[in-house]
Write a protein that holds these residues in place. Structure first.
Motif, PDB file in Angstrom:
ATOM      1  N   GLY A 137     -66.759  12.281  25.748  1.00 33.82           N
ATOM      2  CA  GLY A 137     -67.485  13.055  26.749  1.00 33.82           C
ATOM      3  C   GLY A 137     -67.608  12.349  28.084  1.00 33.82           C
ATOM      4  O   GLY A 137     -67.885  12.983  29.111  1.00 33.82           O
ATOM      5  N   LEU A 138     -67.378  11.037  28.088  1.00 32.31           N
ATOM      6  CA  LEU A 138     -67.385  10.303  29.356  1.00 32.31           C
ATOM      7  C   LEU A 138     -66.291  10.801  30.293  1.00 32.31           C
ATOM      8  O   LEU A 138     -66.367  10.595  31.507  1.00 32.31           O
ATOM      9  CB  LEU A 138     -67.199   8.804  29.099  1.00 32.31           C
ATOM     10  CG  LEU A 138     -68.375   8.078  28.446  1.00 32.31           C
ATOM     11  CD1 LEU A 138     -67.997   6.634  28.148  1.00 32.31           C
ATOM     12  CD2 LEU A 138     -69.606   8.125  29.358  1.00 32.31           C
ATOM     13  N   LEU A 139     -65.273  11.455  29.747  1.00 35.60           N
ATOM     14  CA  LEU A 139     -64.227  12.029  30.593  1.00 35.60           C
ATOM     15  C   LEU A 139     -64.809  13.081  31.530  1.00 35.60           C
ATOM     16  O   LEU A 139     -64.405  13.184  32.691  1.00 35.60           O
ATOM     17  CB  LEU A 139     -63.123  12.653  29.724  1.00 35.60           C
ATOM     18  CG  LEU A 139     -62.304  11.703  28.841  1.00 35.60           C
ATOM     19  CD1 LEU A 139     -61.383  12.498  27.938  1.00 35.60           C
ATOM     20  CD2 LEU A 139     -61.517  10.722  29.703  1.00 35.60           C
ATOM     21  N   VAL A 140     -65.760  13.857  31.022  1.00 39.38           N
ATOM     22  CA  VAL A 140     -66.409  14.879  31.842  1.00 39.38           C
ATOM     23  C   VAL A 140     -67.273  14.228  32.910  1.00 39.38           C
ATOM     24  O   VAL A 140     -67.242  14.601  34.093  1.00 39.38           O
ATOM     25  CB  VAL A 140     -67.248  15.821  30.954  1.00 39.38           C
ATOM     26  CG1 VAL A 140     -67.978  16.857  31.810  1.00 39.38           C
ATOM     27  CG2 VAL A 140     -66.372  16.501  29.916  1.00 39.38           C
ATOM     28  N   THR A 141     -68.049  13.230  32.503  1.00 41.32           N
ATOM     29  CA  THR A 141     -68.920  12.529  33.449  1.00 41.32           C
ATOM     30  C   THR A 141     -68.108  11.829  34.524  1.00 41.32           C
ATOM     31  O   THR A 141     -68.438  11.905  35.722  1.00 41.32           O
ATOM     32  CB  THR A 141     -69.786  11.494  32.708  1.00 41.32           C
ATOM     33  OG1 THR A 141     -70.516  12.144  31.662  1.00 41.32           O
ATOM     34  CG2 THR A 141     -70.749  10.812  33.660  1.00 41.32           C
ATOM     35  N   ALA A 142     -67.042  11.144  34.111  1.00 38.30           N
ATOM     36  CA  ALA A 142     -66.213  10.421  35.077  1.00 38.30           C
ATOM     37  C   ALA A 142     -65.577  11.367  36.079  1.00 38.30           C
ATOM     38  O   ALA A 142     -65.462  11.049  37.276  1.00 38.30           O
ATOM     39  CB  ALA A 142     -65.134   9.638  34.332  1.00 38.30           C
ATOM     40  N   LEU A 200     -56.664   6.799  30.106  1.00 37.26           N
ATOM     41  CA  LEU A 200     -56.987   8.222  30.219  1.00 37.26           C
ATOM     42  C   LEU A 200     -58.179   8.433  31.147  1.00 37.26           C
ATOM     43  O   LEU A 200     -58.174   9.335  31.994  1.00 37.26           O
ATOM     44  CB  LEU A 200     -57.292   8.798  28.831  1.00 37.26           C
ATOM     45  CG  LEU A 200     -57.741  10.263  28.771  1.00 37.26           C
ATOM     46  CD1 LEU A 200     -56.686  11.181  29.354  1.00 37.26           C
ATOM     47  CD2 LEU A 200     -58.056  10.659  27.325  1.00 37.26           C
ATOM     48  N   LEU A 201     -59.191   7.583  31.016  1.00 39.07           N
ATOM     49  CA  LEU A 201     -60.382   7.686  31.857  1.00 39.07           C
ATOM     50  C   LEU A 201     -60.022   7.466  33.322  1.00 39.07           C
ATOM     51  O   LEU A 201     -60.467   8.217  34.209  1.00 39.07           O
ATOM     52  CB  LEU A 201     -61.424   6.661  31.408  1.00 39.07           C
ATOM     53  CG  LEU A 201     -62.838   6.789  31.975  1.00 39.07           C
ATOM     54  CD1 LEU A 201     -63.480   8.085  31.507  1.00 39.07           C
ATOM     55  CD2 LEU A 201     -63.685   5.601  31.554  1.00 39.07           C
ATOM     56  N   VAL A 202     -59.200   6.459  33.598  1.00 41.48           N
ATOM     57  CA  VAL A 202     -58.767   6.183  34.976  1.00 41.48           C
ATOM     58  C   VAL A 202     -57.986   7.364  35.536  1.00 41.48           C
ATOM     59  O   VAL A 202     -58.176   7.775  36.692  1.00 41.48           O
ATOM     60  CB  VAL A 202     -57.915   4.896  35.021  1.00 41.48           C
ATOM     61  CG1 VAL A 202     -57.282   4.719  36.408  1.00 41.48           C
ATOM     62  CG2 VAL A 202     -58.765   3.684  34.676  1.00 41.48           C
ATOM     63  N   ALA A 203     -57.101   7.932  34.719  1.00 44.82           N
ATOM     64  CA  ALA A 203     -56.287   9.061  35.168  1.00 44.82           C
ATOM     65  C   ALA A 203     -57.157  10.261  35.520  1.00 44.82           C
ATOM     66  O   ALA A 203     -56.888  10.972  36.505  1.00 44.82           O
ATOM     67  CB  ALA A 203     -55.275   9.444  34.088  1.00 44.82           C
ATOM     68  N   VAL A 259     -58.889   9.566  38.930  1.00 45.97           N
ATOM     69  CA  VAL A 259     -57.939   9.722  40.038  1.00 45.97           C
ATOM     70  C   VAL A 259     -57.693  11.204  40.318  1.00 45.97           C
ATOM     71  O   VAL A 259     -57.652  11.637  41.483  1.00 45.97           O
ATOM     72  CB  VAL A 259     -56.615   9.003  39.718  1.00 45.97           C
ATOM     73  CG1 VAL A 259     -55.543   9.351  40.753  1.00 45.97           C
ATOM     74  CG2 VAL A 259     -56.824   7.498  39.674  1.00 45.97           C
ATOM     75  N   THR A 260     -57.542  11.992  39.268  1.00 44.55           N
ATOM     76  CA  THR A 260     -57.340  13.431  39.438  1.00 44.55           C
ATOM     77  C   THR A 260     -58.559  14.079  40.083  1.00 44.55           C
ATOM     78  O   THR A 260     -58.433  14.967  40.930  1.00 44.55           O
ATOM     79  CB  THR A 260     -57.051  14.095  38.082  1.00 44.55           C
ATOM     80  OG1 THR A 260     -55.991  13.400  37.425  1.00 44.55           O
ATOM     81  CG2 THR A 260     -56.629  15.541  38.263  1.00 44.55           C
ATOM     82  N   ALA A 261     -59.738  13.624  39.701  1.00 45.91           N
ATOM     83  CA  ALA A 261     -60.972  14.176  40.282  1.00 45.91           C
ATOM     84  C   ALA A 261     -61.070  13.884  41.769  1.00 45.91           C
ATOM     85  O   ALA A 261     -61.586  14.695  42.545  1.00 45.91           O
ATOM     86  CB  ALA A 261     -62.189  13.600  39.554  1.00 45.91           C
ATOM     87  N   LEU A 262     -60.586  12.728  42.197  1.00 45.10           N
ATOM     88  CA  LEU A 262     -60.659  12.357  43.612  1.00 45.10           C
ATOM     89  C   LEU A 262     -59.956  13.377  44.490  1.00 45.10           C
ATOM     90  O   LEU A 262     -60.426  13.703  45.583  1.00 45.10           O
ATOM     91  CB  LEU A 262     -60.030  10.975  43.827  1.00 45.10           C
ATOM     92  CG  LEU A 262     -60.733   9.773  43.189  1.00 45.10           C
ATOM     93  CD1 LEU A 262     -59.962   8.499  43.480  1.00 45.10           C
ATOM     94  CD2 LEU A 262     -62.165   9.651  43.699  1.00 45.10           C
TER      95      LEU A 262
END
Length: 383
Positions: free
Chosen positions: A40-45, A93-96, A99-102
């Protein structure tokens, strides 16, 4: 119309990557050997990336040719989703995803500016609504389809499909999209100066405060509905779909109403949203009435968004791009606050039902800010 359709497809492709993650979290957790909570940290990140990175990237790229910038942002989005599909571990995966969110926030801001500057001034609201329709489709079509792909071929196939969609959008922009002359270069300084204007700050505050209530209800729909004795869990996906359909209709209707009279309909829609949230609190023990109220909440909750976007555009004037990126961050702040406040209420002795009442109160605060903002921008803001 072709320009708007291309932008809509690009927004659909990029934002599907945001909404679909919630549907594939169990698969990600199982495949990478982590807990669902960790996944779920993927959503938060992603949210943090949009809140913090979007405005910074938008300011830094203020002087870049707009078409070249759009192509670069789509390329990064495609790369970010491709790396997500190939990531061997959770850290990459988290970094990717970050970066996509940016680039998501910056791209959406650029797309809105191009779309609105390509349309007549009196159609700003409906133009924003049509562009945001791409985001609505990402919610009610892209996310379910992406989840289905993940269930059939694995979560990596979901991100790979989104990467391909971003590449198609890049090709369409390269082939056919020419920003209007008004959408030319600005400087980082001129964009930053806009954020000092009181009407702009008030418009941003309206977005941050006015959306907390409806986002709180959306975030906690599951506990709000499954707590009812005669509401089986199996009905939740159907109600979520109905919510999405209501949101889509509300988005288009809200844009059209804003163009007719923003000073009348924007406060009116916020007032109707507050009244619906209050009504949902009263009927929260009835499955049928609660279901109907949730759909109406979705309708009014998205009907207010085109007007909020158009207000920021109008008050920002000649340098709107950074303001639009900050506005997108404001929406993410509202989502974060909704999750926090709603969680505190849901975990209290009273249970989740008071979320409706708290949402109504916060929406009234957004209504009050809207009235103040309209008065402060008198003479500048014409919708």
């Amino acid at each position: 119309m072709l320009r708007l359709a291309i932008l809509m497809f690009c927004v659909f492709s990029i934002t599907t990557g945001e909404f679909v993650v919630a549907g594939i979290l169990p698969e990600v957790a199982t495949d990478l050997g982590i807990t669902v909570g960790s996944a779920g940290l993927l959503v938060t990140a992603y949210a943090v990336g949009m809140i913090m990175g979007g405005p910074v990237l938008t300011a830094v790229t203020a002087g870049v040719d707009r078409k070249r910038l759009m192509l670069s942002l789509l390329a990064v989005a495609a790369l970010g989703n491709a790396v997500s599909a190939l990531a061997p571990g959770f850290s990459l995966l988290l970094v990717a995803r970050v970066v996509t969110a940016l680039v998501t926030s910056t791209f959406f801001a650029q797309a809105i500016v191009i779309a609105v500057q390509s349309a007549p001034p009196e159609r700003a609201g409906s133009t924003v609504a049509r562009l945001a329709f791409g985001m609505n489709l990402a919610m009610i079509l892209g996310a379910p389809v992406g989840t289905q792909i993940g269930g059939q071929w694995g979560w990596r196939a979901t991100f790979a499909t989104i990467a391909v969609a971003c590449l198609i959008g890049l090709a369409l922009v390269l082939w056919q999209l020419t920003p209007p002359p008004e959408a030319g270069r600005t400087s980082a300084v001129s964009e930053l100066r806009v954020l000092r204007r009181t009407p702009v700050l008030l418009a941003l505050a309206v977005t941050a405060v006015g959306n907390v209530g409806v986002l709180m209800v959306f975030s906690y729909l599951a506990p709000l509905l499954t707590g009812l004795a005669d509401h089986p869990v199996s009905r939740l996906p159907l109600l979520l779909l109905a919510y999405g359909v209501g949101a889509t209709i509300g988005n288009l209707v809200g844009g059209a109403l804003h163009d007719r009279d923003p000073r009348l309909f924007q406060p009116g829609l916020l007032g109707m949203l507050a009244a619906t949230l209050l009504a949902a609190w009263f009927v929260a023990t009835s499955t049928a009435l609660t279901g109907a109220a949730v759909v109406v909440i979705g309708l009014f909750g998205f009907a207010i968004i085109p007007g909020m976007q158009a207000r920021v555009m109008a008050t920002a004037g000649e340098a709107p791009t950074l303001a639009m990126a900050v506005n997108a961050s404001g929406y993410q702040v509202a989502a974060a606050c909704a999750g926090l406040v709603g969680g505190l209420i849901a975990d209290s002795a009273a249970g989740p039902r008071p979320i409706y009442l708290a949402g109504a109160v916060l929406t009234v605060c957004g209504l009050a800010l809207t009235i103040v903002a309209t008065r402060a921008s008198r003479g500048r803001y014409h919708g």
